[in-house]
Design a protein around this motif. Structure first.
Motif, short mmCIF file in Angstrom:
data_model
loop_
_atom_site.label_atom_id
_atom_site.label_comp_id
_atom_site.label_asym_id
_atom_site.label_seq_id
_atom_site.Cartn_x
_atom_site.Cartn_y
_atom_site.Cartn_z
N LEU A 321 65.36 57.33 2.78
CA LEU A 321 65.27 58.75 1.92
C LEU A 321 65.52 59.32 3.28
CD1 LEU A 321 65.54 60.19 -0.36
CD2 LEU A 321 63.15 61.01 -0.56
N GLN A 322 66.61 59.73 3.22
CA GLN A 322 66.45 60.69 4.46
C GLN A 322 66.81 61.83 3.76
OE1 GLN A 322 64.20 59.13 6.91
NE2 GLN A 322 65.46 59.98 8.29
N VAL A 323 66.56 62.93 4.03
CA VAL A 323 67.06 64.61 3.18
C VAL A 323 66.23 65.72 4.09
CG1 VAL A 323 67.00 63.32 1.02
CG2 VAL A 323 65.16 65.01 2.09
N HIS A 324 66.72 66.75 4.19
CA HIS A 324 66.37 67.38 4.55
C HIS A 324 66.50 69.07 4.12
CE1 HIS A 324 65.77 71.22 7.63
NE2 HIS A 324 66.20 70.54 8.68
N GLY A 325 65.22 68.85 4.04
CA GLY A 325 65.16 70.19 2.51
C GLY A 325 65.48 71.48 2.66
N GLN A 326 64.59 71.81 3.44
CA GLN A 326 65.46 73.52 3.92
C GLN A 326 66.68 73.35 4.01
OE1 GLN A 326 62.59 74.51 6.80
NE2 GLN A 326 61.09 74.88 6.10
#
Length: 414
Positions: A321-326
């Motif tokens: 899971l590779q996500v950039h929340g900001q």
């Protein structure tokens, strides 16, 4: 000319700047002397990544060494190169990083061209106050806080890297200064490296520890009402595995992320520059403080990054899971193949979903906070780990790191 870096090591000025076309194949060798030792995590830790590497001089690595490094990096996701006989040169740091993507021809910095930072005594330094570039190899930047060593490349005497801290980015309440001076700390920003607009994110990241802060462990506070804390070395880089983040999701949510995409904001870091982060450093608070799209520098739809939420390791097949929340701006959610996507555009809803999928892994038992040692080099697979810097008292001295990450030749495709 020789640049002093420590009491025990020197760094010889490279003869010229390498471009990606000049990154020759390392010298041929039949075998590598590399030896890998998995990191022994503490008894209460559930982190399952990372290894130390011995027997390879990164200033003189061979083709067999690189093959060894590539294989073990994709397996362990984080490598710590120990017993380096001298400081890694910027040219060799660039060469090591560039070898992971031979198809990339531009050799550009992963966040685009640097502006002029200062001109003094006929020398121009590029970059930002918290990220100046080294002229000897401009894709290598200095990160951290505090004064660089004396005669450090082209930097003028007394040059100091501007640090970043949660008080300028996180929503209040902030940690009071007296508590910070006594070692109270925060995670600044959970992310993987990448511009989130137009430029493909690097395959790997590389850090050389030039100067590290000296002092007792610090206490990282979650600041999210849970009361959770974690004791770590000062100046440590905190990391979690995207594979573990995926594993921790409930079955329904896991099925969604396996088939869903994220659209990141155009010029994402400028867009978020006026917003404030959650105290945990994984999301932005929804306060309407982002820069309106029409007030950003010119952008185009075809350069907006829309990435799968789950990326696959090309060597091991492991999914992360590779996500950039900001930087998340819009979600395209679906719970299976062939199902119509649900498009989520409300930022509060976008961030609620990002919190749902990011928060489970951001717990002490899954976090490895790497304690940097001077002259060590760490290399990580940027498409399988998230990381964050952590704060430490100014009285502990400077943290000076050489970082190299290079724009990739491809965008993640799942």
């Amino acid at each position: 000319m020789v640049f002093a870096l420590s009491n025990t090591a020197t760094l010889v000025e490279p003869p010229k700047v390498l471009t990606v076309r000049e990154v020759y194949c390392p010298p041929e060798a039949a075998t590598s002397n590399g030896r890998v030792v998995p990191i022994k995590h503490s008894a209460h830790s559930k982190a399952d990544f990372g290894a130390e590497v011995y027997g390879i001089n990164l200033n003189n690595f061979t083709s067999a060494d690189f093959d060894f490094i590539s294989d073990v990096l994709h397996k362990h996701k984080l490598l710590v190169f120990k017993e380096q006989p001298e400081m890694l040169t910027p040219q060799q740091q660039y060469r090591l990083t560039a070898c992971f993507d031979p198809e990339e021809k531009s050799g550009g910095f992963a966040h685009g061209a640097d502006p002029v930072l200062l001109t003094k005594n006929g020398v121009t330094i590029y970059g930002l106050p918290n990220r100046p570039a080294i002229n000897a190899q401009p894709q290598v930047h200095i990160l951290g806080r505090g004064e660089v060593p004396e005669n450090h490349f082209d930097f003028p005497p007394g040059f100091a890297v501007k640090g970043i801290d949660h008080m300028t980015f996180h929503i209040p309440p902030h940690i009071p200064q007296p508590e910070r001076d006594n070692g109270a700390s925060r995670f600044y920003q959970w992310h993987w490296d990448g511009s989130l607009y137009n430029i493909p994110p690097p395959r790997v990241g590389c850090l050389l520890a030039v100067r590290t802060p000296k002092g007792p462990d610090v206490t990282v506070h979650w600041g999210d009402g849970t009361g959770r804390t974690m004791e770590i070395a000062p100046g440590a880089t905190a990391m979690v595995a995207g594979s573990r983040a995926l594993e921790l999701l409930d079955e329904e949510t896991r099925e969604i992320v396996l088939h869903s995409r994220i659209e990141y904001a155009p010029h994402a870091f400028q867009w978020m520059s006026t917003a404030r982060s959650t105290q945990l450093g994984h999301l932005l608070e929804t306060e309407g403080r982002e820069i309106p799209l029409e007030k950003l520098p010119a952008w185009s739809e075809d350069k907006i990054c829309v990435y799968p939420m789950v990326w696959t390791n090309p060597v091991t097949g492991e999914k992360s899971l590779q996500v950039h929340g900001q930087g998340a701006f819009k979600l395209y959610l679906k719970n299976g193949p062939g199902v119509e996507e649900t498009v989520v555009t409300d930022l509060k809803e976008v961030r609620a979903f990002m919190d749902r999928i990011m928060r489970p892994v951001l717990s002490p038992e899954y976090i490895y906070a790497h304690p940097h040692q001077e002259q060590d080099v760490i290399l990580w697979y940027n498409r399988a780990l998230w990381h964050s810097i952590t704060e430490f008292p100014e009285s502990y001295g400077p943290r000076i790191m050489h970082q190299c990450n290079i724009a990739a030749s491809d965008h993640p495709s799942g």
